[in-house]
Scaffold this motif. Structure first.
Motif, PDB file in Angstrom:
ATOM      1  N   ALA A 186     -12.106   0.908   2.342  1.00 52.54           N
ATOM      2  CA  ALA A 186     -12.623   1.525   1.115  1.00 52.54           C
ATOM      3  C   ALA A 186     -13.531   2.719   1.377  1.00 52.54           C
ATOM      4  N   LYS A 187     -14.342   2.654   2.427  1.00 56.79           N
ATOM      5  CA  LYS A 187     -15.311   3.719   2.695  1.00 56.79           C
ATOM      6  C   LYS A 187     -14.783   4.807   3.629  1.00 56.79           C
ATOM      7  N   LYS A 194      -3.131 -12.024   5.104  1.00 56.45           N
ATOM      8  CA  LYS A 194      -4.445 -11.396   5.267  1.00 56.45           C
ATOM      9  C   LYS A 194      -4.636 -10.883   6.692  1.00 56.45           C
ATOM     10  N   GLN A 195      -4.155 -11.638   7.669  1.00 59.21           N
ATOM     11  CA  GLN A 195      -4.236 -11.185   9.060  1.00 59.21           C
ATOM     12  C   GLN A 195      -3.430  -9.902   9.255  1.00 59.21           C
ATOM     13  N   VAL A 252      -1.343  -7.729   1.079  1.00 51.21           N
ATOM     14  CA  VAL A 252      -1.568  -6.879   2.252  1.00 51.21           C
ATOM     15  C   VAL A 252      -2.246  -5.584   1.825  1.00 51.21           C
ATOM     16  N   ARG A 253      -1.725  -4.983   0.775  1.00 45.95           N
ATOM     17  CA  ARG A 253      -2.283  -3.711   0.303  1.00 45.95           C
ATOM     18  C   ARG A 253      -3.727  -3.890  -0.172  1.00 45.95           C
ATOM     19  N   GLU A 254      -3.999  -4.986  -0.863  1.00 46.39           N
ATOM     20  CA  GLU A 254      -5.365  -5.238  -1.325  1.00 46.39           C
ATOM     21  C   GLU A 254      -6.317  -5.421  -0.144  1.00 46.39           C
ATOM     22  N   GLY A 262       7.969  -1.517   3.560  1.00 49.70           N
ATOM     23  CA  GLY A 262       7.990  -2.630   2.628  1.00 49.70           C
ATOM     24  C   GLY A 262       6.773  -3.523   2.683  1.00 49.70           C
ATOM     25  N   ILE A 263       6.100  -3.593   3.820  1.00 51.45           N
ATOM     26  CA  ILE A 263       4.949  -4.491   3.930  1.00 51.45           C
ATOM     27  C   ILE A 263       3.808  -4.021   3.036  1.00 51.45           C
ATOM     28  N   VAL A 264       3.569  -2.710   2.983  1.00 48.52           N
ATOM     29  CA  VAL A 264       2.464  -2.205   2.161  1.00 48.52           C
ATOM     30  C   VAL A 264       2.889  -1.930   0.723  1.00 48.52           C
TER      31      VAL A 264
END
Length: 307
Positions: free
Chosen positions: A279-280, A231-232, A270-272, A262-264
């Motif tokens: 989002a905005k 999450k960080q 991570v992507r979420e 690869g991380i995303v």
């Protein structure tokens, strides 16, 4: 006579070359070893580029005299000193073609969005957010190397996993399965092996970055320390993108952001986290095209502008 162009994505791990005719039809691909001259040296860089040009010409039965432009995307190539070094090295190849030098981030942006406008987020071994706005201004955040930057990258995640694992083993952090999983992944059997591995000069940034997938797996299994690290990382990557948006794109419509690395693409959490944080302000797209395709596109645009 067939006139043709070459696009090259030169990295610290591998170098990809792609040949196309002037209509954009892809003729062939080739992959070689690393060509980041900061790592390999100028002589090795020049040799790799020369071998790509030679192999494409021979395998496709094309003539070098008909090669119009070699379009390269290279780490650091947006800095004047680096560009001068690269141009000097390429001049030694003795070819009549032109050379177009851009950063690796720019070719990824063009490959992902089809134009040199918008933002690309690259999160692999390292990390960077790179944008070009409608006025043509370049805005970047991160990408300054693992000692000063690369937040949310594979290296940052892998290093943090080792740090948190050691702390947990010493009773200074929450219990976690991370160290056991990392040792199993790396084929290590003892703490002495682990300490020797992470401090060995032959252990690369890529080796440490590879631990990121272990962290992602542990997070999926519910390990709280792994979840915190992931999450960080998502928050750090979101911060890079938000910095580029704020400084270069303002507060209007959401900006198109293509994502590589690869991380995303491989760590869902991570992507979420990225999608939630941005989002905005951004429309995020996980890109499936290869960055070298952006180098080819820029080369073709150069040819069209010269006609």
């Amino acid at each position: 006579m067939m006139q043709w162009v070459i696009g090259i994505d030169g990295g610290g791990t591998k170098t990809v070359g792609c040949a196309a005719d002037v209509t954009g039809k892809v003729l062939g691909w080739v992959e070689k070893g690393p060509s980041n001259y900061h790592i390999t040296g100028v002589a090795k860089f020049t040799a790799v580029i020369a071998s790509i040009i030679d192999e494409l010409a021979v395998s496709l039965n094309l003539k070098k005299v008909d090669l119009l432009v070699v379009s390269l995307g290279l780490a650091g190539a947006d800095r004047i000193r680096d560009k001068d070094i690269v141009i000097g090295a390429l001049a030694g190849l003795g070819l009549t073609c032109n050379y177009l030098i851009n950063s690796d981030a720019k070719i990824a942006l063009v490959a992902g969005l089809g134009k040199a406008e918008g933002i690309v987020l690259i999160a692999g071994t390292g990390s960077i957010a790179y944008g070009i706005n409608r006025q043509g201004a370049v805005i970047r955040a991160g990408g300054w190397g693992h000692l000063a930057s690369d937040e949310g990258s594979g290296y940052a995640i892998g290093r943090q996993a080792v740090v948190r694992g050691i702390r947990a083993a010493e009773g200074r952090d929450k219990a976690t399965v991370l160290m056991d999983m990392i040792m199993e992944y790396a084929g290590l059997t003892s703490w002495n092996d682990m300490i020797g591995y992470i401090n060995n000069q032959s252990t690369s940034k890529g080796n440490i970055a590879a631990f990121a997938q272990v962290v992602g797996d542990a997070a999926k299994q519910g390990d709280q320390v792994a979840i915190e690290i992931v999450k960080q990382a998502g928050d750090a990557l979101a911060s890079l993108v938000e910095s580029v948006i704020t400084r270069g794109f303002g507060w209007g419509e959401p900006v198109q952001v293509c994502m590589y690395g690869g991380i995303v693409t491989n760590i869902l959490m991570v992507r979420e986290r990225l999608e939630e944080a941005l989002a905005k302000r951004a429309n995020l797209v996980a890109c499936k095209t290869q960055p070298v395709e952006g180098a080819v596109r820029l080369g073709l645009e150069w040819v069209q502008n010269k006609v």
